[in-house]
Design an enzyme around this catalytic site. Structure first.
Site, short mmCIF file in Angstrom:
data_model
loop_
_atom_site.label_atom_id
_atom_site.label_comp_id
_atom_site.label_asym_id
_atom_site.label_seq_id
_atom_site.Cartn_x
_atom_site.Cartn_y
_atom_site.Cartn_z
N ASP A 143 15.19 11.31 -21.24
CA ASP A 143 15.14 12.78 -20.38
C ASP A 143 13.55 13.09 -20.52
O ASP A 143 12.83 12.43 -21.38
CB ASP A 143 15.94 13.80 -21.21
CG ASP A 143 15.54 13.90 -22.63
OD1 ASP A 143 15.36 13.31 -23.22
OD2 ASP A 143 15.48 15.35 -22.78
N GLU A 208 16.83 15.04 -25.59
CA GLU A 208 16.00 15.47 -26.72
C GLU A 208 14.99 16.67 -26.23
O GLU A 208 14.64 17.42 -27.01
CB GLU A 208 15.18 14.23 -26.82
CG GLU A 208 13.91 14.20 -28.13
CD GLU A 208 12.69 14.84 -27.85
OE1 GLU A 208 12.11 15.22 -28.91
OE2 GLU A 208 12.68 15.15 -26.68
#
Length: 519
Positions: A143, A208
């Site tokens: 991400d 994250e």
């Protein structure tokens, strides 16, 4: 030595290979015959693997281009389908390599409006299950932070653009290229029909950048299954400090606070009510001013007293690190720093706490003017954590201190202090064989010793792995010091991407040489 000369010195992979082979040949006469064969094979394997990596550079760049094109922004719920697609792409890449792959459901995310949204599944994969070998687990995330061309990017952030050897795109350095470099390292062994020197597992997440929602619970749930045979954890979600390669052995934690001051039942006109009410914003600014002095001294009682003292050995390590203060100032665009010498600056960047005030919710911040007295304002600030600070104690210290300061103002307004993040710091032993293996791998690929550095930021997963899996961890960055993580024009240099893949190949071999009893 100039930066150009230094770069020229670093960028010599072919000479490094020759140097490594020569070193091994020099040692051959004094080794037992069985080790002669192993050493020779290893030297031959590394040379072949390096040639394979070099000949597949364009393929690696193209794969990174495909990954960067996916707008896997975990902070934007409207981009969640892209994030799901990104996780499936990572899983499919590993499946095609013959790995044992699973997409692990980690539940749902509750949104501020009470709705729920499926979290992106965590990708786990395994290559090899030889019980006579070490098993390493590589962690990464796919991400990214938000990015828009109008934010000041020189190129489309989701179209990987090669300019003078730099690959520009959101997520290129953080963390898609490092994840791919690890995958390509394993793939290279497979392509040449070479047995992996260790078993390799992957854990790749998609949240994250917003706090790794659901990952802690997943790690705990699979502690005795997927993670049961893991010997070492490897994280490559960080960067070098300079042009010299680095190994990271510590990160700061983070305690993030909201301080809310509430007064009138609604916003007021400053012309009509100004001078008659005690304004929440004035109270809030007043208490924020008591957190830290202009010289950077934290004023909250008990915070500084909890910090582990700087040892002579640590001071010496900082002295030896390659770091140019003027370059650092130029990079961030300031004329003056809080400290003027390298050791003080690095120490306060890595191993001392600091207070940062991030913003005020409820205040008017749009362009133009608005003569309003906000009825409720919420400050957002954080305190970076270092050994031997405890987030639970910091929460109490901050809450008690702010309430005591607020009480002295004798304001009729109300104060509410909340800690929303309490992430602990992480610190590793640089004498552990895992780090010795890292030094050897860096030496082989780059022809120099790495800097041993710490990170000022927070990578909570490191502490989770340490506490739950209870195995040793190393952070092995390949990102450059000037990659612009989270910023406009984020990039990964082609050099770091390709040489980083070679580093991971070499590191797997070095880890295989660690005695099996070491954990």
């Amino acid at each position: 030595m100039s930066r150009e000369q230094h770069r020229a010195t670093v960028c010599q992979p072919e000479e490094t290979v020759t140097h490594s082979s020569s070193r091994e040949k020099m040692n051959l006469p004094v080794l037992p015959s069985i080790l002669l064969v192993i050493s020779t094979v290893h030297a031959f394997q590394y040379t072949d693997l390096v040639q394979y990596i070099d000949s597949h550079q364009e393929e690696y760049v193209e794969t990174l281009r495909e990954w960067v094109a996916v707008e896997s922004d975990s902070s934007n719920v409207l981009k969640r389908p892209d994030l799901h697609r990104m996780m499936e792409m990572a899983a499919q890449k590993l499946r095609l390599m013959g790995g044992t792959v699973e997409l692990v459901d980690i539940g749902e995310q509750e949104l501020p409006d009470g709705q729920t949204l499926a979290l992106p599944k965590v990708v786990t994969a395994q290559f090899g299950n030889d019980s006579s070998k070490h098993t390493v687990c590589v962690y990464g995330h796919v991400d990214v932070q938000p990015a828009k061309l109008e934010d000041g990017w020189a190129t489309d952030p989701y179209n990987l653009t090669d300019i003078n050897g730099n690959l520009y795109g959101r997520g290129a350095s953080d963390n898609k290229a490092p994840v791919l470099a690890w995958i390509h390292a394993v793939e290279a062994y497979q392509a040449l029909n070479m047995e992996l020197p260790v078993n390799v597992k992957f854990v790749i997440e998609g949240m994250e950048e917003t706090g790794s929602n659901g990952l802690d619970a997943m790690i705990l749930a699979q502690r005795d299954t997927f993670f049961s045979d893991v010997d070492y954890i490897i994280i490559s979600d960080c960067s070098w400090l300079s042009r010299r390669p680095a190994l990271t052995y510590g990160t700061r934690g983070n305690c993030y606070f909201f301080a809310e001051v509430e007064g009138p039942k609604q916003d007021l006109h400053s012309g009509v009510y100004g001078g008659t009410v005690i304004e929440p914003m004035t109270d809030l600014i007043g208490i924020l001013d008591t957190l830290i002095s202009p010289s950077g001294k934290i004023l909250i009682p008990g915070i500084r007293e909890a910090v582990a003292p700087l040892s002579d050995e640590e001071w010496k390590m900082y002295q030896d690190i390659q770091f140019d203060i003027d370059s650092y100032k130029n990079k961030i665009g300031v004329s003056q720093l809080m400290y003027n010498n390298k050791v003080d600056l690095l120490a306060h960047m890595w191993r001392y706490p600091t207070v940062s005030i991030h913003g005020i919710e409820g205040a008017f911040s749009d362009p133009g003017t608005k003569t309003v007295i906000p009825a409720k304002v919420t400050a957002k600030f954080s305190i970076r954590q270092v050994p031997n600070m405890d987030p639970a104690m910091v929460k109490k210290q901050v809450t008690d201190y702010l309430h005591s300061v607020f009480a002295k103002r004798k304001s009729p307004n109300t104060l509410k202090v909340t800690m929303v993040i309490g992430a602990k710091p992480w610190l590793a032993d640089t004498q552990h064989p895992l780090y010795e293996a890292g030094k050897a791998a860096v030496k082989r690929v780059f022809g120099m010793d790495p800097d041993l550095i710490r990170e000022g930021g927070t990578i909570p997963i490191a502490r989770t792995f340490q506490d739950v899996i209870e195995k040793s961890i190393i952070m092995m960055p390949i990102g450059g010091f000037d990659d612009g993580l989270h910023s406009q024009n984020e990039k990964m240099s082609r050099y770091n991407y390709i040489e980083g893949t070679k580093l991971f190949i070499a590191y797997l071999n070095e880890v295989s040489l660690i005695k099996k009893t070491t954990v």
